[in-house]
Scaffold this active site. Structure first.
Site, short mmCIF file in Angstrom:
data_model
loop_
_atom_site.label_atom_id
_atom_site.label_comp_id
_atom_site.label_asym_id
_atom_site.label_seq_id
_atom_site.Cartn_x
_atom_site.Cartn_y
_atom_site.Cartn_z
N GLU A 183 0.61 3.05 -0.21
CA GLU A 183 0.99 3.25 1.20
C GLU A 183 2.05 2.24 1.63
O GLU A 183 2.96 2.57 2.40
CB GLU A 183 -0.24 3.15 2.09
CG GLU A 183 -1.16 4.35 1.90
CD GLU A 183 -2.54 4.16 2.51
OE1 GLU A 183 -3.24 5.16 2.68
OE2 GLU A 183 -2.93 3.02 2.81
N SER B 264 -12.40 -0.89 3.04
CA SER B 264 -12.43 -0.74 4.48
C SER B 264 -13.39 -1.76 5.06
O SER B 264 -14.44 -2.04 4.47
CB SER B 264 -12.87 0.68 4.85
OG SER B 264 -13.42 0.69 6.15
N LYS C 113 -15.15 3.13 0.98
CA LYS C 113 -13.71 3.36 0.85
C LYS C 113 -13.04 2.52 -0.25
O LYS C 113 -13.34 1.36 -0.43
CB LYS C 113 -13.00 3.06 2.18
CG LYS C 113 -13.32 4.00 3.31
CD LYS C 113 -12.96 5.45 3.02
CE LYS C 113 -11.45 5.70 3.02
NZ LYS C 113 -10.89 5.53 4.38
N HIS D 207 6.11 23.12 -2.36
CA HIS D 207 5.51 23.25 -1.01
C HIS D 207 4.07 22.74 -1.01
O HIS D 207 3.25 23.19 -0.20
CB HIS D 207 5.52 24.70 -0.50
CG HIS D 207 6.83 25.39 -0.65
ND1 HIS D 207 7.76 25.47 0.34
CD2 HIS D 207 7.37 26.03 -1.73
CE1 HIS D 207 8.83 26.15 -0.09
NE2 HIS D 207 8.61 26.49 -1.35
#
Ligand code: ARG
Length: 458
Positions: free
Chosen positions: A291, A278, A284, A157
């Protein structure tokens, strides 16, 4: 004068938009080589039933090889009327060898031809995909072998559960991919069924030896029913389902590593080679590789679902809808191949931060071990679970960790506690207790590595 292969009964011209709509050459030309292979085998089969003389076969095979070489050399010149790879190759063959080229399609249809080509093409891809999957499993195994010392919280979880070895987590991914490898191999006998010699739908009227064709082309068996032979695309559906499942595994691994690479976790850090920046936020470093692995899983599942919808509702035998099998299949193979290589690279170049992993190991992840301590003194687990839970609650109330409770505290919770209780609060000891097969102890991690290494040699 130029004429479509099927132009005999036509007097009117094809609408230009319809012509483009119908044309598949721009994508099915990747089957050029297997189409030639299929035709060479078929020419040989025709000789065996005296449709071709041995001399004609020789010219035909040489012509086909020449067409194949044009594709391989990148000099094949497609013509406006080449509808698909099959018509293009046949058109070129006749240009090279003259009217004899017109004998090749005797008893054959593009229906049995295309079904044969896709199967041949996919069989080659399966071999390449097996190698790519193995390469990914190999890097997971190598990392696991080198990084057996790192211990981190295992999560359920997404809440800290029990301590595990980092290697154990890596190997869990490897076992998913290993079962994918096994499933991929199981697809092969169903892909390697020969349609050629089924004709358009009813079978071959010239008695071609289909078992000879199967041997020539490396098929395991022959389609026993011609209607089924020309229409069956289950092998494509199955492959697309298989690839979707691989991507489910890929997506899970990517998601774990995305979470673990956040500053909040910091367990791993992605190599610059697999990250991007970024355009606005200078600080970043984004895990775009992971992804995209996660994102591509949606796309590959879509290819599968879309193709199932194409099949649904078709009547028997060949329908042009089936031409829609190729783009999802090719797209899935291309993207899966890319995903497997990227995943391999990401895993190979990842940096692991053992200290961050260690720091995330709060003492509460040993609450199960605390309960197990009392079990070893003969107390039923249902009771010890409760006692350990109360220790956790007490520590929470005291704003301390469970190992900071006093011995008197433990005694107050259960009379079974003795001074050795503090030895429980040791993460290494906890993982080492998991000695049953499949556990996270060093020996069982080593066992997994041995199992997977044996698999990779197959
Ligand atoms: N390009 C077609 C396909 O991919 C080949 C089969 C065409 N057959 C036909 N009867 N029109 O399915």
């Amino acid at each position: 004068t130029k004429q479509k292969l099927w132009g005999g009964r036509f007097t009117g011209k094809t609408d230009p938009l319809m012509h483009a709509f119908n044309q598949s050459l721009k994508y099915d030309q990747r089957m050029a080589a297997v189409d030639i292979r299929g035709s060479i085998a078929y020419a040989k089969a025709l000789t065996r039933v005296a449709i071709l003389t041995p001399a004609e076969e020789e010219r035909m095979v040489a012509g086909l090889a020449a067409v194949g070489k044009e594709w391989a050399d990148g000099v094949f010149a497609p013509q406006e009327d080449d509808e698909d790879i099959h018509t293009a190759n046949e058109r070129r063959l006749s240009e090279l060898i003259g009217p004899l080229g017109g004998k090749l399609h005797t008893g054959r249809s593009r229906n049995d031809q295309v079904a044969t080509d896709v199967r041949l093409w996919l069989l080659d891809q399966v071999t390449a995909t097996e190698d790519n999957l193995k390469a990914l499993i190999r890097v997971l195994v190598e990392r696991a072998d080198n990084e057996k010392d790192y211990i981190l919280p295992g999560y359920t979880h997404l809440q800290r559960g029990q301590p595990i070895r980092w290697a154990h987590l890596l190997l869990s991914y490897a076992f998913s991919f290993r079962s994918d490898l096994e499933r991929l191999r199981q697809l092969v006998p169903r892909i390697a069924v020969l349609p050629l010699g089924s004709g358009a739908l009813a079978g071959n009227p010239f008695g071609v030896d289909r078992e000879f064709l199967a041997r020539e082309l490396g098929f395991h068996s022959v389609a026993e029913n011609s209607l089924w032979g020309v229409a069956d695309r289950d092998f494509i559906a199955e492959f697309l389902m298989w690839a979707s499942l691989v991507m489910v595994h890929m997506s899970k691994m990517a998601e774990d590593l995305i979470i673990y690479s956040t500053a909040e976790f910091g367990f791993v850090s992605l190599s610059d080679a697999y990250s991007t920046g970024s355009s606005m936020m200078p600080q970043k470093k984004n895990p775009d590789s992971l992804e995209l692995l996660r994102g591509k899983s949606g796309r590959l599942f879509g290819n599968m679902a879309g193709f199932m919808m194409t099949l649904k509702g078709l009547p028997s035998t060949y329908n042009k809808d089936l031409q829609e099998d190729k783009e999802p299949l090719f797209d899935t193979v291309d993207n899966l191949t890319a995903c497997l290589s990227i995943a391999e690279g990401v895993i190979a170049t990842l940096t692991v931060n053992g200290e961050k992993m260690r720091a995330a190991l709060t003492m509460d992840v040993l609450a199960t071990d605390l309960a197990d301590y009392l079990v070893r003194k003969g107390i039923p687990f249902r009771e010890t679970h409760h006692v350990s839970g109360r220790a956790v609650a007490l520590a929470e109330a005291r704003q301390c960790q469970i190992n900071e409770l006093t011995f008197a505290d433990f005694k107050s919770l259960h009379a079974g506690f003795t001074e050795d209780i503090y030895a429980v609060f040791d993460f290494e000891a906890s993982v080492e207790r998991r000695q049953a097969i499949g556990g996270t102890s060093r020996a069982m991690v080593e066992r997994q590595i041995a199992v997977l290494r044996a698999e990779l040699l197959k």
